[in-house]
Enzyme design. Structure first.
Site, PDB file in Angstrom:
ATOM      1  N   ALA A  22      -2.260  -1.737  -7.188  1.00 32.24           N
ATOM      2  CA  ALA A  22      -2.451  -0.288  -7.123  1.00 32.24           C
ATOM      3  C   ALA A  22      -1.832   0.193  -5.819  1.00 32.24           C
ATOM      4  O   ALA A  22      -2.227  -0.247  -4.739  1.00 32.24           O
ATOM      5  CB  ALA A  22      -3.936   0.058  -7.172  1.00 32.24           C
ATOM      6  N   SER A  23      -0.833   1.061  -5.903  1.00 31.55           N
ATOM      7  CA  SER A  23      -0.124   1.512  -4.710  1.00 31.55           C
ATOM      8  C   SER A  23      -1.024   2.364  -3.824  1.00 31.55           C
ATOM      9  O   SER A  23      -1.926   3.060  -4.310  1.00 31.55           O
ATOM     10  CB  SER A  23       1.114   2.327  -5.101  1.00 31.55           C
ATOM     11  OG  SER A  23       1.997   1.547  -5.871  1.00 31.55           O
ATOM     12  N   ALA A  24      -0.768   2.329  -2.526  1.00 32.67           N
ATOM     13  CA  ALA A  24      -1.509   3.159  -1.582  1.00 32.67           C
ATOM     14  C   ALA A  24      -1.303   4.632  -1.943  1.00 32.67           C
ATOM     15  O   ALA A  24      -0.183   5.043  -2.253  1.00 32.67           O
ATOM     16  CB  ALA A  24      -1.041   2.897  -0.164  1.00 32.67           C
ATOM     17  N   PRO A  25      -2.353   5.440  -1.908  1.00 34.40           N
ATOM     18  CA  PRO A  25      -2.206   6.860  -2.239  1.00 34.40           C
ATOM     19  C   PRO A  25      -1.121   7.554  -1.421  1.00 34.40           C
ATOM     20  O   PRO A  25      -0.455   8.461  -1.918  1.00 34.40           O
ATOM     21  CB  PRO A  25      -3.591   7.436  -1.945  1.00 34.40           C
ATOM     22  CG  PRO A  25      -4.521   6.291  -2.173  1.00 34.40           C
ATOM     23  CD  PRO A  25      -3.772   5.083  -1.683  1.00 34.40           C
ATOM     24  N   PHE A 167       7.579  -2.386  -3.028  1.00 28.77           N
ATOM     25  CA  PHE A 167       7.042  -2.509  -4.384  1.00 28.77           C
ATOM     26  C   PHE A 167       7.476  -3.834  -4.984  1.00 28.77           C
ATOM     27  O   PHE A 167       8.509  -4.395  -4.607  1.00 28.77           O
ATOM     28  CB  PHE A 167       7.555  -1.368  -5.282  1.00 28.77           C
ATOM     29  CG  PHE A 167       6.878  -0.054  -5.050  1.00 28.77           C
ATOM     30  CD1 PHE A 167       5.933   0.419  -5.936  1.00 28.77           C
ATOM     31  CD2 PHE A 167       7.196   0.718  -3.938  1.00 28.77           C
ATOM     32  CE1 PHE A 167       5.311   1.637  -5.721  1.00 28.77           C
ATOM     33  CE2 PHE A 167       6.583   1.940  -3.715  1.00 28.77           C
ATOM     34  CZ  PHE A 167       5.635   2.403  -4.610  1.00 28.77           C
TER      35      PHE A 167
END
Length: 316
Positions: A22-25, A167
């Site tokens: 889950a990518s950092a906001p 990513f």
């Protein structure tokens, strides 16, 4: 991390490799700002993951305008469940994002949540003229940078990079980069020379250096070998082509300000000479960072450029 080893069971924890996250906001929101979406636009997302980004896009554009592709069947089903639980219902496709999804094309925006070594032409073909493609970038030498392309009327796309991003690589673009570093050098009959270029100046160096070298060197990658001291050598930098046909090794003895380093080269190409030339080019052009680089993609291939598309070279 939301998955390791493509969901396969791992017996030895040391073999665990992240395959989804889950990518950092902060990077999610930055990418959405760069995407510059407006009501009524149709968007294709590559890499659904948890479904978080697809939910944000659906909230902004409406479910009917969002299509998201996930290659992993377990993750795709999890994303559908997460989206349903939060009240969103975009089109979730289980498939290879590198092929796009022509059923809903053309798109005003294409956004990838995985990095690519090359931009799949399907994304350009399925975009409207004037559409935007946003993807994290990764090459064989380095990774990082966000590439924002604008699609032209002529079936090409061109744009610039901005730093920085990290990513996971698109699964269908993974390469098995292996170099048998414990093979005796004389089995390959390499040529020996010396260099004044410190191997640490080009490998594991500043991000700006790595990014520039990746675009100049194209199909080269590197790996460090750290071992017990043998004849004064404690560290060796290996550089190789992705097909393994040519390689170079530079010995580093642990001393700073060494005037010359021993170089071994084997194969049709003189790889360390290519590295030296790329590093000189980077210095001669004012040590450019990612924001001075751009990329143009056509059906025939990729052209990297510095400052202006006229200053371009084919990307191997």
């Amino acid at each position: 991390m939301t998955q390791i080893n493509d969901g396969q069971e791992v017996k030895d924890p040391s073999d665990a490799l992240p395959s989804s996250s889950a990518s950092a906001p902060s990077i999610v929101f930055r990418m959405l700002e760069l995407l510059d979406v407006e009501p009524g636009m149709r968007i294709l997302e590559i890499g659904t993951g948890t479904g978080f980004n697809a939910a944000l896009l659906s909230h902004r554009l409406g479910d009917a305008n969002v299509t998201t592709i996930e290659i992993d069947p377990v993750l795709a089903e999890l994303a559908r469940s997460n989206l349903k639980a939060t009240g969103y219902a975009p089109t979730v496709v289980r498939g290879d994002g590198g092929l796009g999804w022509g059923v809903q094309a053309p798109y005003d925006r294409v956004v990838a949540t995985c990095s690519v070594r090359r931009v799949p032409y399907a994304w350009i073909r399925q975009s409207r003229p004037g559409g935007v493609i946003l993807t994290p970038w990764c090459d064989d030498w380095s990774h990082g940078g966000l590439l924002r392309l604008t699609v032209g009327d002529d079936g090409t796309a061109s744009g610039r990079y901005s730093p920085d991003s990290a990513f996971m690589l698109m699964r269908t673009q993974r390469l098995d980069l292996r170099l048998f570093r414990d093979v005796a050098l004389d089995e390959h009959v390499p040529t020996e020379s010396t260099t004044a270029l410190d191997p640490w100046a080009v490998a594991d160096s500043a991000f700006e250096t790595q990014f520039a070298l990746g675009h100049r060197l194209g199909d080269l990658w590197y790996a460090w070998h750290h071992g017990p001291e043998v004849e004064g050598v404690v560290t060796r930098l290996w550089v190789a082509t992705t097909d393994g046909g040519s390689w170079a090794a530079v010995d580093w003895d642990g001393r700073e300000n060494t005037e010359r380093y021993t170089v071994w080269q084997h194969g049709r190409r003189r790889l360390w000479e290519e590295v030296e030339a790329a590093h000189r080019w980077w210095l001669d052009n004012g040590r450019p960072g990612p924001d001075r680089f751009g990329l143009t993609v056509t059906p025939e291939g990729h052209t990297a450029w510095l400052d202006d598309p006229a200053n371009g070279w084919p990307l191997r």
